[in-house]
Design an enzyme around this catalytic site. Sequence first.
Site, PDB file in Angstrom:
ATOM      1  N   SER A  71      29.365  66.715  38.113  1.00  0.00           N
ATOM      2  CA  SER A  71      28.080  66.194  37.657  1.00  0.00           C
ATOM      3  C   SER A  71      27.700  65.012  38.545  1.00  0.00           C
ATOM      4  O   SER A  71      28.372  63.977  38.537  1.00  0.00           O
ATOM      5  CB  SER A  71      28.175  65.737  36.198  1.00  0.00           C
ATOM      6  OG  SER A  71      27.076  64.889  35.915  1.00  0.00           O
ATOM      7  N   HIS A  76      21.044  71.010  33.874  1.00  0.00           N
ATOM      8  CA  HIS A  76      21.195  70.766  32.432  1.00  0.00           C
ATOM      9  C   HIS A  76      19.996  69.946  31.966  1.00  0.00           C
ATOM     10  O   HIS A  76      19.893  68.756  32.276  1.00  0.00           O
ATOM     11  CB  HIS A  76      22.535  70.019  32.241  1.00  0.00           C
ATOM     12  CG  HIS A  76      22.806  69.578  30.838  1.00  0.00           C
ATOM     13  ND1 HIS A  76      23.817  68.688  30.530  1.00  0.00           N
ATOM     14  CD2 HIS A  76      22.220  69.898  29.650  1.00  0.00           C
ATOM     15  CE1 HIS A  76      23.846  68.485  29.229  1.00  0.00           C
ATOM     16  NE2 HIS A  76      22.883  69.190  28.668  1.00  0.00           N
ATOM     17  N   MET A 132      18.021  67.935  29.464  1.00  0.00           N
ATOM     18  CA  MET A 132      18.061  67.170  28.212  1.00  0.00           C
ATOM     19  C   MET A 132      16.663  66.607  28.016  1.00  0.00           C
ATOM     20  O   MET A 132      16.414  65.404  28.160  1.00  0.00           O
ATOM     21  CB  MET A 132      19.121  66.051  28.316  1.00  0.00           C
ATOM     22  CG  MET A 132      20.535  66.599  28.205  1.00  0.00           C
ATOM     23  SD  MET A 132      21.768  65.476  28.893  1.00  0.00           S
ATOM     24  CE  MET A 132      21.728  66.000  30.598  1.00  0.00           C
ATOM     25  N   HIS A 158      26.402  70.286  39.028  1.00  0.00           N
ATOM     26  CA  HIS A 158      25.784  70.053  37.710  1.00  0.00           C
ATOM     27  C   HIS A 158      24.780  68.899  37.824  1.00  0.00           C
ATOM     28  O   HIS A 158      25.141  67.791  38.227  1.00  0.00           O
ATOM     29  CB  HIS A 158      26.889  69.727  36.698  1.00  0.00           C
ATOM     30  CG  HIS A 158      26.425  69.612  35.293  1.00  0.00           C
ATOM     31  ND1 HIS A 158      26.289  70.697  34.443  1.00  0.00           N
ATOM     32  CD2 HIS A 158      26.057  68.524  34.561  1.00  0.00           C
ATOM     33  CE1 HIS A 158      25.874  70.278  33.267  1.00  0.00           C
ATOM     34  NE2 HIS A 158      25.712  68.970  33.305  1.00  0.00           N
ATOM     35  N   MET A 193      17.155  64.122  32.343  1.00  0.00           N
ATOM     36  CA  MET A 193      16.912  63.432  31.064  1.00  0.00           C
ATOM     37  C   MET A 193      15.516  62.821  31.070  1.00  0.00           C
ATOM     38  O   MET A 193      15.080  62.275  32.089  1.00  0.00           O
ATOM     39  CB  MET A 193      17.939  62.314  30.870  1.00  0.00           C
ATOM     40  CG  MET A 193      19.381  62.778  31.029  1.00  0.00           C
ATOM     41  SD  MET A 193      20.533  61.464  30.616  1.00  0.00           S
ATOM     42  CE  MET A 193      22.079  62.197  31.180  1.00  0.00           C
ATOM     43  N   MET A 243      28.791  70.644  24.637  1.00  0.00           N
ATOM     44  CA  MET A 243      28.792  69.192  24.883  1.00  0.00           C
ATOM     45  C   MET A 243      29.950  68.563  24.115  1.00  0.00           C
ATOM     46  O   MET A 243      30.044  68.700  22.894  1.00  0.00           O
ATOM     47  CB  MET A 243      27.481  68.554  24.416  1.00  0.00           C
ATOM     48  CG  MET A 243      26.245  68.878  25.256  1.00  0.00           C
ATOM     49  SD  MET A 243      26.377  68.465  26.989  1.00  0.00           S
ATOM     50  CE  MET A 243      26.752  66.719  26.939  1.00  0.00           C
ATOM     51  N   ASP A 253      31.172  69.983  28.869  1.00  0.00           N
ATOM     52  CA  ASP A 253      30.535  68.845  29.526  1.00  0.00           C
ATOM     53  C   ASP A 253      30.713  67.563  28.719  1.00  0.00           C
ATOM     54  O   ASP A 253      30.239  67.462  27.591  1.00  0.00           O
ATOM     55  CB  ASP A 253      29.036  69.175  29.668  1.00  0.00           C
ATOM     56  CG  ASP A 253      28.251  68.135  30.441  1.00  0.00           C
ATOM     57  OD1 ASP A 253      28.858  67.227  31.039  1.00  0.00           O
ATOM     58  OD2 ASP A 253      27.000  68.251  30.445  1.00  0.00           O
ATOM     59  N   ASP A 286      22.013  66.610  35.822  1.00  0.00           N
ATOM     60  CA  ASP A 286      21.590  66.194  34.487  1.00  0.00           C
ATOM     61  C   ASP A 286      20.174  65.640  34.512  1.00  0.00           C
ATOM     62  O   ASP A 286      19.911  64.597  35.112  1.00  0.00           O
ATOM     63  CB  ASP A 286      22.557  65.124  33.959  1.00  0.00           C
ATOM     64  CG  ASP A 286      23.926  65.713  33.656  1.00  0.00           C
ATOM     65  OD1 ASP A 286      23.982  66.621  32.802  1.00  0.00           O
ATOM     66  OD2 ASP A 286      24.915  65.293  34.282  1.00  0.00           O
TER      67      ASP A 286
HETATM   68  C1  DX5 Z   1      25.945  63.656  29.723  1.00  0.00           C
HETATM   69  C2  DX5 Z   1      25.877  64.655  30.823  1.00  0.00           C
HETATM   70  C3  DX5 Z   1      27.144  64.913  31.549  1.00  0.00           C
HETATM   71  C4  DX5 Z   1      27.755  63.704  32.197  1.00  0.00           C
HETATM   72  C5  DX5 Z   1      29.251  63.855  32.102  1.00  0.00           C
HETATM   73  O1  DX5 Z   1      24.792  63.738  28.975  1.00  0.00           O
HETATM   74  O2  DX5 Z   1      25.433  65.905  30.337  1.00  0.00           O
HETATM   75  O3  DX5 Z   1      27.001  65.973  32.478  1.00  0.00           O
HETATM   76  O4  DX5 Z   1      27.412  63.535  33.537  1.00  0.00           O
HETATM   77  O5  DX5 Z   1      29.823  62.691  32.580  1.00  0.00           O
HETATM   78  P1  DX5 Z   1      31.369  62.416  32.415  1.00  0.00           P
HETATM   79  O6  DX5 Z   1      32.095  63.538  33.098  1.00  0.00           O
HETATM   80  O7  DX5 Z   1      31.551  61.102  33.080  1.00  0.00           O
HETATM   81  O8  DX5 Z   1      31.648  62.375  30.935  1.00  0.00           O
HETATM   82 ZN    ZN Z   2      25.418  67.602  31.745  1.00  0.00          ZN
END
Ligand code: DX5
Ligand code: ZN
Length: 217
Positions: free
Chosen positions: A7, A65, A67, A32, A36, A136, A175, A34
């Site tokens: 990620s 991903h 969010m 990956h 948001m 998650m 994740d 993210d």
């Molecule tokens: C959190 C993200 C993850 C995040 C995981 O909302 O979806 O992908 O980057 O980070 P780590 O591996 O540090 O928990």
């Molecule tokens: Zn993620």
Amino acid sequence: MAKVAPSILSADFANLSKALEQCEDGRADQIHIDVMDGHFVPNLTIGPTVVKDIRKQTTLPLDVHLMIENPQQYIPQFVDAGSDLITVHVESSGDMQMTLEMIRDAGISPGITLRPGTQLSLVEPYLELVDLVLVMSVEPGFGGQRFIPESFDRISSLRRSIDSNDGCSTLISVDGGVKLHNAAEILAAGADIVVAGSAIFGTDDPADTIRQFIAID
Ligand code: DX5
Ligand code: ZN
């Protein structure tokens, strides 16, 4: 061998090309990303413009991903940006089946995901429509949180649902809070792919850490 999706949320956003090179060097399975929006989760990251620029820098599959609220509205932009897999939250607004079909009809893979407190039964109706379920194991929004131990049972239970569904080959990705020390147990519980951010980009040699994840049985 484990499949690993680094990620980039924990990478240096001013040096994303370096992070992408480290992922290629370590032979990661996919990147990956993210996304948001500050509404669905209390954090803001990147949008389709950055995904498009990432696409130019790597040949690795892009695992996006989302969010965000109302994901359907943004699917065309993330498809055009070059995503290979788009995962949407079952808790987000809009018609989930239509959203997943829209992703499939665009010629890429749909995925579905759920918060740690959301019942697995909410994603089960969509198992045949998706290529991946992202479990998650932290509350979405931030990297660097601790893995929620109840996630092990959720992964195993989802594994049983998928395996008991004839012809269903949906993958399970996990994740949040994934580290070198708990990845073997996560995979043993039934995961196919592990997502790791801080455990990879928080180390001095991310490419080597990716190789260590891949070597986990
Ligand atoms: C959190 C993200 C993850 C995040 C995981 O909302 O979806 O992908 O980057 O980070 P780590 O591996 O540090 O928990
Ligand atoms: Zn993620």
